[in-house]
Design a protein around this motif. Structure first.
Motif, PDB file in Angstrom:
ATOM      1  N   GLY A 141     -26.675 -15.224 -28.778  1.00 17.63           N
ATOM      2  CA  GLY A 141     -27.594 -16.218 -29.305  1.00 17.63           C
ATOM      3  C   GLY A 141     -27.583 -16.304 -30.813  1.00 17.63           C
ATOM      4  O   GLY A 141     -28.579 -16.677 -31.434  1.00 17.63           O
ATOM      5  N   THR A 142     -26.495 -15.957 -31.427  1.00 17.27           N
ATOM      6  CA  THR A 142     -26.431 -15.999 -32.887  1.00 17.27           C
ATOM      7  C   THR A 142     -25.278 -16.879 -33.351  1.00 17.27           C
ATOM      8  O   THR A 142     -24.285 -17.050 -32.644  1.00 17.27           O
ATOM      9  N   VAL A 143     -25.455 -17.443 -34.543  1.00 18.42           N
ATOM     10  CA  VAL A 143     -24.379 -18.183 -35.179  1.00 18.42           C
ATOM     11  C   VAL A 143     -23.626 -17.206 -36.064  1.00 18.42           C
ATOM     12  O   VAL A 143     -24.192 -16.616 -36.971  1.00 18.42           O
ATOM     13  N   THR A 144     -22.378 -17.013 -35.758  1.00 18.60           N
ATOM     14  CA  THR A 144     -21.661 -15.926 -36.419  1.00 18.60           C
ATOM     15  C   THR A 144     -20.717 -16.386 -37.521  1.00 18.60           C
ATOM     16  O   THR A 144     -20.177 -15.580 -38.234  1.00 18.60           O
ATOM     17  N   GLY A 145     -20.474 -17.649 -37.649  1.00 21.54           N
ATOM     18  CA  GLY A 145     -19.567 -18.053 -38.710  1.00 21.54           C
ATOM     19  C   GLY A 145     -19.018 -19.435 -38.455  1.00 21.54           C
ATOM     20  O   GLY A 145     -19.514 -20.168 -37.613  1.00 21.54           O
ATOM     21  N   LYS A 146     -17.990 -19.802 -39.160  1.00 23.61           N
ATOM     22  CA  LYS A 146     -17.422 -21.132 -39.021  1.00 23.61           C
ATOM     23  C   LYS A 146     -15.928 -21.104 -38.729  1.00 23.61           C
ATOM     24  O   LYS A 146     -15.226 -22.063 -38.959  1.00 23.61           O
ATOM     25  N   ALA A 147     -15.468 -19.980 -38.248  1.00 22.61           N
ATOM     26  CA  ALA A 147     -14.034 -19.865 -37.991  1.00 22.61           C
ATOM     27  C   ALA A 147     -13.647 -20.593 -36.709  1.00 22.61           C
ATOM     28  O   ALA A 147     -14.469 -20.798 -35.832  1.00 22.61           O
ATOM     29  N   TYR A 148     -12.382 -20.958 -36.636  1.00 26.00           N
ATOM     30  CA  TYR A 148     -11.861 -21.621 -35.440  1.00 26.00           C
ATOM     31  C   TYR A 148     -11.767 -20.622 -34.294  1.00 26.00           C
ATOM     32  O   TYR A 148     -11.289 -19.520 -34.458  1.00 26.00           O
ATOM     33  N   ASP A 149     -12.265 -20.995 -33.124  1.00 30.42           N
ATOM     34  CA  ASP A 149     -11.976 -20.215 -31.929  1.00 30.42           C
ATOM     35  C   ASP A 149     -12.052 -21.128 -30.710  1.00 30.42           C
ATOM     36  O   ASP A 149     -12.346 -22.315 -30.825  1.00 30.42           O
ATOM     37  N   SER A 150     -11.786 -20.593 -29.562  1.00 29.47           N
ATOM     38  CA  SER A 150     -11.799 -21.427 -28.363  1.00 29.47           C
ATOM     39  C   SER A 150     -12.501 -20.693 -27.228  1.00 29.47           C
ATOM     40  O   SER A 150     -12.064 -20.738 -26.104  1.00 29.47           O
ATOM     41  N   ARG A 151     -13.582 -20.004 -27.562  1.00 23.28           N
ATOM     42  CA  ARG A 151     -14.220 -19.167 -26.558  1.00 23.28           C
ATOM     43  C   ARG A 151     -14.867 -19.976 -25.434  1.00 23.28           C
ATOM     44  O   ARG A 151     -15.055 -19.487 -24.335  1.00 23.28           O
ATOM     45  N   SER A 152     -15.251 -21.215 -25.692  1.00 19.64           N
ATOM     46  CA  SER A 152     -15.905 -21.989 -24.636  1.00 19.64           C
ATOM     47  C   SER A 152     -14.916 -22.845 -23.852  1.00 19.64           C
ATOM     48  O   SER A 152     -15.320 -23.697 -23.075  1.00 19.64           O
ATOM     49  N   THR A 153     -13.638 -22.628 -24.087  1.00 11.42           N
ATOM     50  CA  THR A 153     -12.627 -23.385 -23.341  1.00 11.42           C
ATOM     51  C   THR A 153     -12.128 -22.565 -22.161  1.00 11.42           C
ATOM     52  O   THR A 153     -11.928 -21.360 -22.279  1.00 11.42           O
ATOM     53  N   GLN A 154     -11.981 -23.207 -21.040  1.00 13.38           N
ATOM     54  CA  GLN A 154     -11.358 -22.559 -19.883  1.00 13.38           C
ATOM     55  C   GLN A 154     -10.154 -23.362 -19.435  1.00 13.38           C
ATOM     56  O   GLN A 154     -10.130 -24.590 -19.535  1.00 13.38           O
ATOM     57  N   GLU A 155      -9.163 -22.651 -18.963  1.00 14.77           N
ATOM     58  CA  GLU A 155      -7.940 -23.295 -18.471  1.00 14.77           C
ATOM     59  C   GLU A 155      -7.551 -22.646 -17.154  1.00 14.77           C
ATOM     60  O   GLU A 155      -7.640 -21.423 -17.019  1.00 14.77           O
ATOM     61  N   ASN A 156      -7.143 -23.464 -16.221  1.00 13.31           N
ATOM     62  CA  ASN A 156      -6.729 -22.943 -14.915  1.00 13.31           C
ATOM     63  C   ASN A 156      -5.454 -23.626 -14.470  1.00 13.31           C
ATOM     64  O   ASN A 156      -5.272 -24.828 -14.713  1.00 13.31           O
ATOM     65  N   ILE A 157      -4.632 -22.876 -13.810  1.00 10.03           N
ATOM     66  CA  ILE A 157      -3.475 -23.480 -13.158  1.00 10.03           C
ATOM     67  C   ILE A 157      -3.574 -23.146 -11.669  1.00 10.03           C
ATOM     68  O   ILE A 157      -3.905 -22.025 -11.290  1.00 10.03           O
TER      69      ILE A 157
END
Lengths: 246, 427
Positions: B364-380
């Protein structure tokens, strides 16, 4: 033990592929095509004088067209889902797939004068898809589309006298008799099968290469015509190649 | 133990061979005519086996999302009835149609509530189709949005739909009214609908505190002929066929965040959700392919629901993704092969947009402004279908491999899953 299962699997695959290797259909190409102003046309038949077609539609309507598909008359009679038609010197016969009823209409005014019910306990869209007359058996034929495709032979009062399950085609969308042979059309396989009119065993197969073929007829010169339901197009294929000289 | 498993596998194999040769004509089809009335009775049985746990791929128990139900470790294998379905479809003359579709298998689900993808009531609608200018459909029905969602499970090669379109991100069914019509021999189809906006929860009969409705519209254009809602080229199209669909929906709700917290918090957003997407499907000679894209813009009434401190940066966020799929229908083998890739980002504030706050959903915290993709999911996912008697009796298998899991949501398993099912339709 594992070798036995591998062997069984191989045999299974081979048996399922047999159908492809047997009797490759001959490809036909249309020589002309005519756009129809008829919604969802589902079958056609030649008028007794050979100058027109009767065309029925999924919307339960009956039309008369010239050989180029232009509407010349429309019946005021309407049913629910007409899927097959046939005409002789006395009547126009149309079959309603939903209600399992065969209606007889007069040529002059295209008005209904008789109705026969031919019960068939299948789902709404698995009823009679084809109607024609088979002189080889002196019977009217009603054919269910699929699951299974059954050929019902009926007398003049539309009582079922015999039935034959037809194997080999995934569905039958139309049927017509011409020059001693019965022709069965398949919507899903896009093929026309020529079958013996007595035994119903296939003699020749033709690949049509058109989407959703639902109606088939020959004119008096032997030209083949096929209707595409989805595209509302009348395809003119010309005469079939001779069996001895394809 | 291994011997027993091997024996069971061999018995299963023999059963499949038996089914291939001896069940081809099993049918049960009924329609009843009474005057102008026609009633058709059909149904489906669809048992599945779900192998969830692949040894060595999971580090610990996985629980139902947002709960601590120790009895529902999502790694456990299971048998499930996907469908025990009864379908009544009626017509009166050429003017009226009605449909009642019930799935008895989903009267209860593991988390106690209704199954989102397969609610017990699948359809309860009345249509007036007597006018050639416009047709009307009213009742509980599928929302005309997303081709994949609109396609019946019987016409797709997978047992489970892609994550974005299976009912957790946006509702697939609702109570409302749809006006629709077709043109150009059904090549063009237009839909416009108004729904409660409550989705599958609308069956409780109440609207939320906002009292607003959801508006939905969809347009489809097909060429060279009409294109049915199918993912598989069943008829081995002799000419290439294609259909393009564009759709959108807008909804302003007043639900509390907690009411939607069992999924991504996007379905019944407390605030305004605008959504649009497009889909394209093509088929030729047994091959078929689909591509579908969706973008959702969220303007929550309480931005803090999606992270304390986020309101300092923005008043909205986006979610969305795409699904792409390739299928091949091999008629001689009576088999359908398919491969699918899907990607979904549930919140771009914790996702891939550089320069935005990098929000940690778990803490529940804002940790910074760096690029990431933690909320992305990918499935094959790959699938194999064996048609024993067309689609009326078909064995289905689906293996899904997550490439990347949404790290911001607890309870999302990273394990691959195998599903085996037997679809039996009586119609």
């Amino acid at each position: 033990m594992s070798r036995i299962f591998v062997g069984l699997f191989t045999v299974l695959c081979w048996m399922m592929s047999i159908g492809v290797q047997a009797q490759k259909p001959l490809r036909l190409k249309p020589v002309n095509q005519f756009h129809l102003s008829i919604p969802e046309p589902s079958d056609l038949c030649l008028t007794p004088d050979g100058a027109h077609f009767y065309v029925v539609s999924d919307n339960g309507l009956l039309f008369e067209t010239d050989l180029n598909g232009a509407i010349t008359r429309q019946s005021t009679f309407s049913a629910y889902d007409l899927e097959g038609c046939y005409a002789d010197a006395d009547n126009v016969y149309v079959v309603d797939e939903r209600t399992r009823k065969v209606h007889l209409l007069d040529h002059k005014n295209l008005q209904k004068h008789h109705t026969y019910e031919v019960p068939y306990m299948a789902s709404r869209n698995r009823g009679y898809e084809s109607l024609c007359f088979n002189p080889a058996k002196s019977s009217f034929l009603l054919i269910s589309e699929k699951d299974p495709s059954t050929i019902f032979e009926c007398d003049a009062s539309w009582r079922v006298q015999n039935e034959t399950d037809f194997k080999g085609l995934s569905d039958i969308s139309a049927a017509t008799y011409y020059d001693g042979k019965l022709y069965l059309l398949s919507d899903e396989a896009h093929q026309l099968w020529e079958v013996d009119a007595t035994t119903y065993s296939p003699t020749r197969k033709f690949e049509l290469g058109i989407i959703n073929p639902e109606g088939v007829a020959f004119d008096k010169s032997g030209n083949l015509y096929v209707i595409s339901d989805d595209r509302a197009i009348l395809y003119h294929f010309g005469p079939l190649p001779s069996p001895t000289n394809p | 133990m291994a011997t027993t498993s091997t024996l069971l596998a061999r018995i299963a194999f023999c059963c499949i061979i038996h089914c291939c040769f001896f069940t081809r004509d099993l049918q049960a089809q009924i329609s009843i005519n009474a005057g102008r009335n026609n009633l058709e009775i059909s149904g489906a049985l669809y048992p599945i086996f779900n192998m969830r746990y692949v040894p060595g791929s999971a580090s610990g128990p996985v629980y139902w999302p947002f709960t601590n139900n120790q009895n529902a470790d999502l790694r456990n294998n299971r048998f499930e009835m996907r469908n025990i379905q009864l379908n009544l479809e009626g017509r009166y003359a050429n003017d009226w149609e009605y449909q009642l579709q019930i799935n008895f298998a989903k009267i209860a689900s593991p988390d106690g509530g209704p199954d989102i993808e397969n609610p017990p009531l699948m359809e309860s609608s009345i249509s007036y189709v007597g006018s050639r200018h416009i047709k009307v459909k009213a009742g509980f029905q599928k929302i005309p949005y997303s081709r994949s969602s609109l396609t019946s499970y019987t016409q797709m090669p997978y047992i489970r739909r892609a994550e974005m379109v299976r009912g957790e991100v946006f509702s697939r069914r609702d109570v409302g009214v749809v006006l629709y019509n077709s043109y150009w021999n059904q090549r063009i189809n237009l839909f416009a609908g108004m729904f409660t906006g409550q989705g599958e929860a609308a069956l409780t009969g109440v609207n939320d505190r906002s009292g607003n409705f959801e508006l939905v519209a969809r347009a489809e254009v097909a060429y060279p002929s009409r294109y049915r809602n199918r993912e598989i080229d069943d008829n081995i199209s002799p000419v290439p066929m294609v259909v393009l669909g564009v759709n959108g929906r807008t909804n302003t709700r007043g639900n509390s965040f907690a009411s939607d917290s069992l999924n991504y918090g996007l379905k019944n957003l407390n605030g305004t959700r605008n959504m649009w997407g497009f889909d394209i499907s093509a088929q030729y000679m047994g091959w078929s392919a689909q591509f579908e894209y969706h973008l959702m813009n969220m303007r929550p009434t309480v931005m803090a629901d999606y992270g304390q401190g986020l309101q300092a940066y923005t008043d909205n966020f986006n979610a969305g993704g795409f699904i792409t799929q390739l299928n091949y229908n091999c008629q001689p083998l009576r088999s359908v092969f398919s491969i699918r890739y899907d990607r979904f980002n549930s919140n771009d504030l914790v996702g891939a947009r550089s320069g935005e706050p990098n929000y940690n959903f778990l803490s529940g915290t804002v940790t910074g402004k760096a690029y990431d993709s933690r909320s992305t999911q990918e499935n094959i996912t790959i699938a194999y279908n064996l048609k024993l008697n067309g689609w009326n009796s078909a064995l289905r298998a689906q293996y899904s491999q997550p490439i990347k899991v949404d790290e911001t949501l607890p309870g999302r398993a990273a394990d691959p899953q195998l599903r085996l099912g037997w679809q039996y339709l009586f119609r």
